[in-house]
Design a protein around this motif. Sequence first.
Motif, short mmCIF file in Angstrom:
data_model
loop_
_atom_site.label_atom_id
_atom_site.label_comp_id
_atom_site.label_asym_id
_atom_site.label_seq_id
_atom_site.Cartn_x
_atom_site.Cartn_y
_atom_site.Cartn_z
N GLN A 99 0.86 -1.18 0.00
CA GLN A 99 0.00 0.00 0.00
C GLN A 99 0.90 1.23 0.00
O GLN A 99 1.70 1.43 0.91
N GLY A 100 0.77 2.05 -1.03
CA GLY A 100 1.64 3.21 -1.16
C GLY A 100 1.05 4.45 -0.51
O GLY A 100 -0.05 4.43 0.06
N ILE A 101 1.80 5.55 -0.60
CA ILE A 101 1.32 6.84 -0.10
C ILE A 101 0.21 7.35 -1.00
O ILE A 101 0.21 7.14 -2.21
N ASP A 102 -0.77 8.01 -0.42
CA ASP A 102 -1.88 8.60 -1.17
C ASP A 102 -1.38 9.88 -1.85
O ASP A 102 -1.33 10.94 -1.23
N ASN A 103 -1.03 9.79 -3.12
CA ASN A 103 -0.48 10.94 -3.82
C ASN A 103 -1.51 12.03 -4.07
O ASN A 103 -1.15 13.20 -4.25
N VAL A 104 -2.78 11.68 -4.10
CA VAL A 104 -3.83 12.70 -4.27
C VAL A 104 -3.87 13.61 -3.05
O VAL A 104 -3.92 14.84 -3.16
N PHE A 105 -3.83 13.00 -1.87
CA PHE A 105 -3.83 13.80 -0.65
C PHE A 105 -2.55 14.61 -0.53
O PHE A 105 -2.58 15.79 -0.13
N ARG A 106 -1.43 14.02 -0.92
CA ARG A 106 -0.16 14.75 -0.87
C ARG A 106 -0.22 15.96 -1.80
O ARG A 106 0.23 17.06 -1.42
N ALA A 107 -0.75 15.79 -3.00
CA ALA A 107 -0.86 16.90 -3.95
C ALA A 107 -1.75 18.01 -3.39
O ALA A 107 -1.49 19.20 -3.60
N ARG A 108 -2.79 17.63 -2.68
CA ARG A 108 -3.67 18.61 -2.05
C ARG A 108 -2.91 19.43 -1.02
O ARG A 108 -3.06 20.65 -0.93
N ARG A 109 -2.06 18.75 -0.25
CA ARG A 109 -1.24 19.45 0.74
C ARG A 109 -0.22 20.37 0.06
O ARG A 109 -0.02 21.51 0.48
N GLN A 110 0.43 19.87 -0.98
CA GLN A 110 1.45 20.65 -1.66
C GLN A 110 0.87 21.91 -2.31
O GLN A 110 1.57 22.92 -2.43
N ALA A 111 -0.40 21.84 -2.70
CA ALA A 111 -1.04 22.99 -3.34
C ALA A 111 -1.35 24.11 -2.35
O ALA A 111 -1.65 25.24 -2.76
N LYS A 112 -1.27 23.82 -1.07
CA LYS A 112 -1.60 24.82 -0.04
C LYS A 112 -0.32 25.33 0.62
O LYS A 112 -0.18 25.34 1.84
N ARG A 113 0.61 25.81 -0.21
CA ARG A 113 1.87 26.32 0.30
C ARG A 113 1.65 27.58 1.13
O ARG A 113 0.80 28.41 0.81
N VAL A 114 2.43 27.70 2.16
CA VAL A 114 2.45 28.92 2.96
C VAL A 114 3.47 29.88 2.36
O VAL A 114 4.55 29.46 1.92
N GLY A 115 3.11 31.16 2.32
CA GLY A 115 4.03 32.18 1.85
C GLY A 115 4.30 33.20 2.94
O GLY A 115 3.36 33.75 3.53
N ILE A 116 5.56 33.42 3.24
CA ILE A 116 5.95 34.37 4.29
C ILE A 116 6.89 35.39 3.67
O ILE A 116 7.89 35.03 3.04
N GLY A 117 6.57 36.67 3.83
CA GLY A 117 7.35 37.74 3.22
C GLY A 117 8.69 37.96 3.91
O GLY A 117 9.17 37.12 4.68
N HIS A 118 9.29 39.10 3.65
CA HIS A 118 10.57 39.45 4.23
C HIS A 118 10.37 40.11 5.60
O HIS A 118 9.34 40.74 5.86
N ASP A 119 11.37 40.00 6.47
CA ASP A 119 11.38 40.68 7.76
C ASP A 119 10.15 40.33 8.61
O ASP A 119 9.55 41.20 9.24
N VAL A 120 9.78 39.07 8.63
CA VAL A 120 8.65 38.60 9.44
C VAL A 120 9.18 37.95 10.70
O VAL A 120 10.12 37.16 10.65
N TRP A 121 8.59 38.29 11.83
CA TRP A 121 8.94 37.68 13.12
C TRP A 121 7.79 36.78 13.54
O TRP A 121 6.66 37.25 13.70
N ILE A 122 8.08 35.50 13.71
CA ILE A 122 7.08 34.52 14.16
C ILE A 122 7.46 34.09 15.57
O ILE A 122 8.51 33.49 15.78
N GLY A 123 6.60 34.40 16.54
CA GLY A 123 6.90 34.18 17.94
C GLY A 123 6.83 32.72 18.37
O GLY A 123 6.30 31.85 17.66
N HIS A 124 7.33 32.47 19.56
CA HIS A 124 7.45 31.12 20.12
C HIS A 124 6.12 30.36 20.08
O HIS A 124 5.08 30.85 20.50
N GLY A 125 6.18 29.16 19.52
CA GLY A 125 5.03 28.26 19.55
C GLY A 125 3.90 28.61 18.62
O GLY A 125 2.82 27.99 18.69
N ALA A 126 4.09 29.57 17.73
CA ALA A 126 3.02 29.93 16.79
C ALA A 126 2.80 28.81 15.77
O ALA A 126 3.71 28.06 15.44
#
Length: 210
Positions: A99-126
Amino acid sequence: MAAADDPRFQNDQPRIHPSAQLKGVKLGKYTEVGERVVLRDVTAGDFTYFERHSEGIYADIGRFCSIAANVRINALEHPMERLTTHKISYRPNEFFKYQGIDNVFRARRQAKRVGIGHDVWIGHGAVIMPAVQIGHGAVIGANAVVTRNVAPYTIVAGNPARPIRLRFPEEIAARLQRLAWWDWPAETLFEAIPDIQSLAIEDFLAKWER
């Protein structure tokens, strides 16, 4: 003289802790990856650093970002519409042969990339949820859960994260984005450091806007 050969500058190669786990990662100059950080399919721009125990997947991160300990970027979502949310449905290979990895679900995850700009501060545990886009200069409070896009130079906090205030007035934020100091060469940054340390933001802009 190139910055790499300039005696004023440290080695510009990424600094990666031996315990970090990286796969499909592209790191810029002067980046730092701390103890037990886990990154998968992530790009990070020059000078960005990750403190210990942070994790990220399917994300594009700008330059000069400060990512505190225990941050989670693009937290895993589970298929709630299926019979079970358990990983047996999308990673059955961990339990059964043939039984292999579900590539359909993986593709769904890959399509929802997070984008973070420049000079961003992300605090502890966010926690940054899938597909969220965070603008330049934003600040994410400690333990925030970010479910919606964050505008540039906005400070957010809470669960779910909500705007608290602007980091700078809108006019100043717009001028900073036009200045795009994060694209300056290392030589210019070196010269600007004393002014970054000592000048009020309005005075810095007045001097360095060109």
